[in-house]
Design a protein around this motif. Structure first.
Motif, PDB file in Angstrom:
ATOM      1  N   LEU A  57      49.154  28.176  25.083  1.00 50.31           N
ATOM      2  CA  LEU A  57      48.340  28.226  23.867  1.00 50.31           C
ATOM      3  C   LEU A  57      47.315  27.094  23.859  1.00 50.31           C
ATOM      4  O   LEU A  57      46.143  27.290  23.540  1.00 50.31           O
ATOM      5  N   PHE A  58      47.762  25.879  24.250  1.00 50.57           N
ATOM      6  CA  PHE A  58      46.899  24.697  24.168  1.00 50.57           C
ATOM      7  C   PHE A  58      45.957  24.574  25.357  1.00 50.57           C
ATOM      8  O   PHE A  58      44.783  24.301  25.201  1.00 50.57           O
ATOM      9  N   ALA A  59      46.478  24.749  26.561  1.00 50.54           N
ATOM     10  CA  ALA A  59      45.709  24.379  27.745  1.00 50.54           C
ATOM     11  C   ALA A  59      45.332  25.571  28.603  1.00 50.54           C
ATOM     12  O   ALA A  59      44.571  25.436  29.548  1.00 50.54           O
ATOM     13  N   GLY A  60      45.843  26.723  28.303  1.00 48.09           N
ATOM     14  CA  GLY A  60      45.632  27.795  29.261  1.00 48.09           C
ATOM     15  C   GLY A  60      45.220  29.111  28.646  1.00 48.09           C
ATOM     16  O   GLY A  60      44.593  29.171  27.594  1.00 48.09           O
ATOM     17  N   SER A  61      45.601  30.160  29.308  1.00 49.21           N
ATOM     18  CA  SER A  61      45.215  31.494  28.896  1.00 49.21           C
ATOM     19  C   SER A  61      46.419  32.411  29.082  1.00 49.21           C
ATOM     20  O   SER A  61      47.497  31.966  29.449  1.00 49.21           O
ATOM     21  N   ALA A  88      30.383  31.796  40.620  1.00 45.96           N
ATOM     22  CA  ALA A  88      31.264  32.786  40.012  1.00 45.96           C
ATOM     23  C   ALA A  88      31.345  32.514  38.527  1.00 45.96           C
ATOM     24  O   ALA A  88      31.174  31.370  38.091  1.00 45.96           O
ATOM     25  N   ASN A  89      31.612  33.541  37.752  1.00 44.77           N
ATOM     26  CA  ASN A  89      31.719  33.330  36.300  1.00 44.77           C
ATOM     27  C   ASN A  89      33.167  33.392  35.816  1.00 44.77           C
ATOM     28  O   ASN A  89      33.417  33.583  34.641  1.00 44.77           O
ATOM     29  N   CYS A  90      34.108  33.214  36.756  1.00 42.40           N
ATOM     30  CA  CYS A  90      35.516  33.188  36.350  1.00 42.40           C
ATOM     31  C   CYS A  90      35.781  31.892  35.567  1.00 42.40           C
ATOM     32  O   CYS A  90      35.102  30.901  35.781  1.00 42.40           O
ATOM     33  N   PRO A  91      36.771  31.894  34.669  1.00 41.15           N
ATOM     34  CA  PRO A  91      36.983  30.714  33.836  1.00 41.15           C
ATOM     35  C   PRO A  91      37.455  29.471  34.594  1.00 41.15           C
ATOM     36  O   PRO A  91      37.117  28.353  34.204  1.00 41.15           O
ATOM     37  N   ASP A  92      38.221  29.656  35.672  1.00 43.95           N
ATOM     38  CA  ASP A  92      38.792  28.470  36.321  1.00 43.95           C
ATOM     39  C   ASP A  92      37.915  27.846  37.417  1.00 43.95           C
ATOM     40  O   ASP A  92      38.059  26.678  37.717  1.00 43.95           O
ATOM     41  N   GLY A  93      37.005  28.635  37.993  1.00 43.72           N
ATOM     42  CA  GLY A  93      36.113  28.089  39.019  1.00 43.72           C
ATOM     43  C   GLY A  93      36.826  27.686  40.300  1.00 43.72           C
ATOM     44  O   GLY A  93      36.268  27.008  41.154  1.00 43.72           O
ATOM     45  N   VAL A  94      38.060  28.118  40.456  1.00 41.37           N
ATOM     46  CA  VAL A  94      38.860  27.735  41.617  1.00 41.37           C
ATOM     47  C   VAL A  94      38.239  28.239  42.923  1.00 41.37           C
ATOM     48  O   VAL A  94      38.188  27.531  43.923  1.00 41.37           O
ATOM     49  N   CYS A  95      37.713  29.480  42.893  1.00 36.94           N
ATOM     50  CA  CYS A  95      37.150  30.067  44.112  1.00 36.94           C
ATOM     51  C   CYS A  95      35.949  29.262  44.625  1.00 36.94           C
ATOM     52  O   CYS A  95      35.793  29.052  45.818  1.00 36.94           O
ATOM     53  N   PRO A 116      42.406  31.051  53.007  1.00 36.85           N
ATOM     54  CA  PRO A 116      41.752  32.153  52.299  1.00 36.85           C
ATOM     55  C   PRO A 116      41.129  31.633  50.997  1.00 36.85           C
ATOM     56  O   PRO A 116      41.596  30.643  50.445  1.00 36.85           O
ATOM     57  N   ILE A 117      40.074  32.281  50.561  1.00 32.38           N
ATOM     58  CA  ILE A 117      39.482  31.934  49.259  1.00 32.38           C
ATOM     59  C   ILE A 117      39.997  32.956  48.250  1.00 32.38           C
ATOM     60  O   ILE A 117      39.949  34.157  48.491  1.00 32.38           O
ATOM     61  N   ILE A 118      40.510  32.444  47.141  1.00 34.56           N
ATOM     62  CA  ILE A 118      41.163  33.319  46.167  1.00 34.56           C
ATOM     63  C   ILE A 118      40.543  33.149  44.794  1.00 34.56           C
ATOM     64  O   ILE A 118      40.403  32.031  44.306  1.00 34.56           O
ATOM     65  N   CYS A 119      40.138  34.259  44.192  1.00 35.73           N
ATOM     66  CA  CYS A 119      39.705  34.228  42.797  1.00 35.73           C
ATOM     67  C   CYS A 119      40.654  35.144  42.028  1.00 35.73           C
ATOM     68  O   CYS A 119      40.498  36.361  42.035  1.00 35.73           O
ATOM     69  N   LEU A 120      41.653  34.533  41.398  1.00 35.94           N
ATOM     70  CA  LEU A 120      42.653  35.338  40.703  1.00 35.94           C
ATOM     71  C   LEU A 120      42.092  36.128  39.519  1.00 35.94           C
ATOM     72  O   LEU A 120      42.434  37.298  39.355  1.00 35.94           O
ATOM     73  N   PRO A 121      41.216  35.540  38.694  1.00 36.34           N
ATOM     74  CA  PRO A 121      40.697  36.338  37.571  1.00 36.34           C
ATOM     75  C   PRO A 121      39.991  37.609  38.038  1.00 36.34           C
ATOM     76  O   PRO A 121      40.101  38.660  37.408  1.00 36.34           O
ATOM     77  N   ALA A 122      39.265  37.522  39.154  1.00 36.22           N
ATOM     78  CA  ALA A 122      38.532  38.690  39.651  1.00 36.22           C
ATOM     79  C   ALA A 122      39.363  39.483  40.669  1.00 36.22           C
ATOM     80  O   ALA A 122      38.886  40.494  41.201  1.00 36.22           O
ATOM     81  N   LYS A 123      40.588  39.006  40.941  1.00 33.34           N
ATOM     82  CA  LYS A 123      41.472  39.621  41.943  1.00 33.34           C
ATOM     83  C   LYS A 123      40.786  39.729  43.313  1.00 33.34           C
ATOM     84  O   LYS A 123      41.009  40.674  44.064  1.00 33.34           O
ATOM     85  N   LEU A 124      39.918  38.769  43.621  1.00 24.91           N
ATOM     86  CA  LEU A 124      39.123  38.793  44.847  1.00 24.91           C
ATOM     87  C   LEU A 124      39.706  37.819  45.877  1.00 24.91           C
ATOM     88  O   LEU A 124      40.064  36.696  45.531  1.00 24.91           O
TER      89      LEU A 124
END
Ligand SMILES: [Zn+2]
Lengths: 169, 127
Positions: A69-73, B80-87, B99-107
Motif C-alpha cells: 500500500l505504502f511503497a508498491g503496487s 520505457a514507460n513502465c513504472p519501475d524502469g528496471v529494464c 537477460p533484460i526483463i521488463c515485468l510490467p510489460a512482460k517483455l
C-alpha cells in the motif's frame, strides 16, 4: 490475545514496515521488483521464535499488505507475498530442527527461499525461464544478507528471552 | 540438526551460487537477441550482423512501450514507460547470463545461439 500482546504486535508491524519502506529506496540487485536485502525479515524471524508461528505470520501478512500500500503496487504485492510465504513456510518447517541456537541459519535459508519465490513468480508472469539467469547472483547475495539478518534475529532472541519486555505477553 | 550441519549446507549453497554467478557471465555463446512477450518470441536479430544502431518500439497494446536499441554486438532498452524502469536500468547486454526483463510489460530480451524454431531472425542491417 491480551492488550499488551496486541500492542506489541502492532509495534513490531510498524517497525517491520519502516525497515521495508526504507529498504525499498535501495536499488535492486536484479531486475525483479521486490528483490532486496530482506532486513524486515529480522522482525518476522525473531517473532517466530519469541511469539510463535501464528503471531509471526500475522505480523508478516500485515507488513506485506501495508508495504504494498505504502511503497508498491498490486504487482509488487504479488512478488512480496510469494517471497514472504515461501520464506516463512521454510522457516516454520525448520524451526524445530534449527532450535534456538541456529536461528541465524533460518535467516540464510529464509532469504534464499524468499528470492526463489519471487523468481518463480516472475517466471510465471513472463512465461519464461529467462529470469532464472539471476538465480545464482540472488542466492549468493541472499546468503550474505540472510546471515546478517539471521544473526541479528538470533542475538535479539537470546538477549530478550528472559527480560521484562517479554513478561505478560 | 547440529550447527555444523547448517554451516555445511549454507557454505555449499554459497560456494555453488557464487561460482555460478562468476562463471555464467563468462560464457558468451550466441549473438542472437530474441525478444519475447508472455513467453512468445516477437522479434529476433543477429547482433553480430548489425553495423549501425537503430531502435525498435515494442508496444504491448496495453499502454506499455519499450524502445529497444539494437547496436553492433549488443542490445538494451533505451526508453520505457513502465513504472519501475528496471529494464532501462539493466543497461546493455551481450550475454545469455544477463537477460533484460521488463515485468510490467512482460517483455524479455534474451541472448541465444539462434532464433527460436520457426522464427526468422532479421538480418540486423539498419533499416
Ligand atoms: Zn520496464
Amino acid at each position: 490475545m491480551n492488550t499488551k500482546r496486541l500492542t506489541f504486535l502492532a509495534v513490531l508491524t510498524a517497525a517491520a514496515l519502516g525497515i521495508f519502506i526504507i529498504e525499498a529506496q535501495i536499488p535492486p540487485l536484479a531486475p525483479i521488483p521486490g528483490i532486496k536485502l530482506g532486513l524486515a525479515n529480522v522482525i518476522t524471524l525473531w517473532a517466530l521464535y519469541a511469539l510463535g508461528a501464528r503471531d509471526a505470520g500475522l505480523v508478516l501478512a500485515a507488513r506485506i499488505l501495508l508495504g504494498a500500500l505504502f511503497a508498491g503496487s498490486a504487482t509488487a504485492l504479488l512478488y512480496s507475498a510469494a517471497g514472504g510465504a515461501l520464506c516463512f513456510g521454510l522457516q516454520l518447517l525448520l524451526k524445530r530442527a534449527a532450535g534456538e541456537k541456529n536461528i541465524w541459519a533460518l535467516g540464510v535459508l529464509g532469504a534464499v527461499a524468499h528470492n526463489a519465490g519471487q523468481l518463480v513468480c516472475a517466471a510465471a508472469v513472463t512465461g519464461s525461464a529467462a529470469v532464472f539467469a539471476y538465480a545464482p547472483v540472488l542466492t549468493a547475495s541472499a546468503c550474505v544478507t540472510g546471515l546478517f539478518t539471521g544473526l541479528i534475529a538470533n542475538a535479539l532472541y537470546t538477549k530478550l528471552k528472559d527480560t521484562r519486555i517479554m513478561q505478560g505477553l | 540438526m547440529k550447527r555444523s550441519g547448517f554451516i555445511i549446507i549454507i557454505s555449499a549453497l554459497f560456494a555453488a551460487s557464487t561460482g555460478l554467478a562468476l562463471l555464467l557471465p563468462r560464457i558468451k555463446h550466441g549473438t542472437t537477441a530474441n525478444i519475447y512477450r508472455g513467453g512468445e518470441c516477437i522479434y529476433s536479430v543477429d547482433l553480430s550482423l548489425v553495423s549501425e544502431s537503430y531502435t525498435v518500439d515494442f508496444d504491448d497494446g496495453k499502454s506499455h512501450v519499450n524502445t529497444v536499441e539494437i547496436a553492433p554486438g549488443r542490445i538494451r532498452v533505451l526508453e520505457a514507460n513502465c513504472p519501475d524502469g528496471v529494464c532501462v536500468n539493466t543497461g546493455w547486454t551481450d550475454s545469455p547470463a544477463k537477460p533484460i526483463i521488463c515485468l510490467p510489460a512482460k517483455l524479455i530480451i534474451r541472448i541465444s545461439g539462434e532464433a527460436p524454431d520457426g522464427f526468422d531472425a532479421v538480418t540486423g542491417a539498419a533499416r
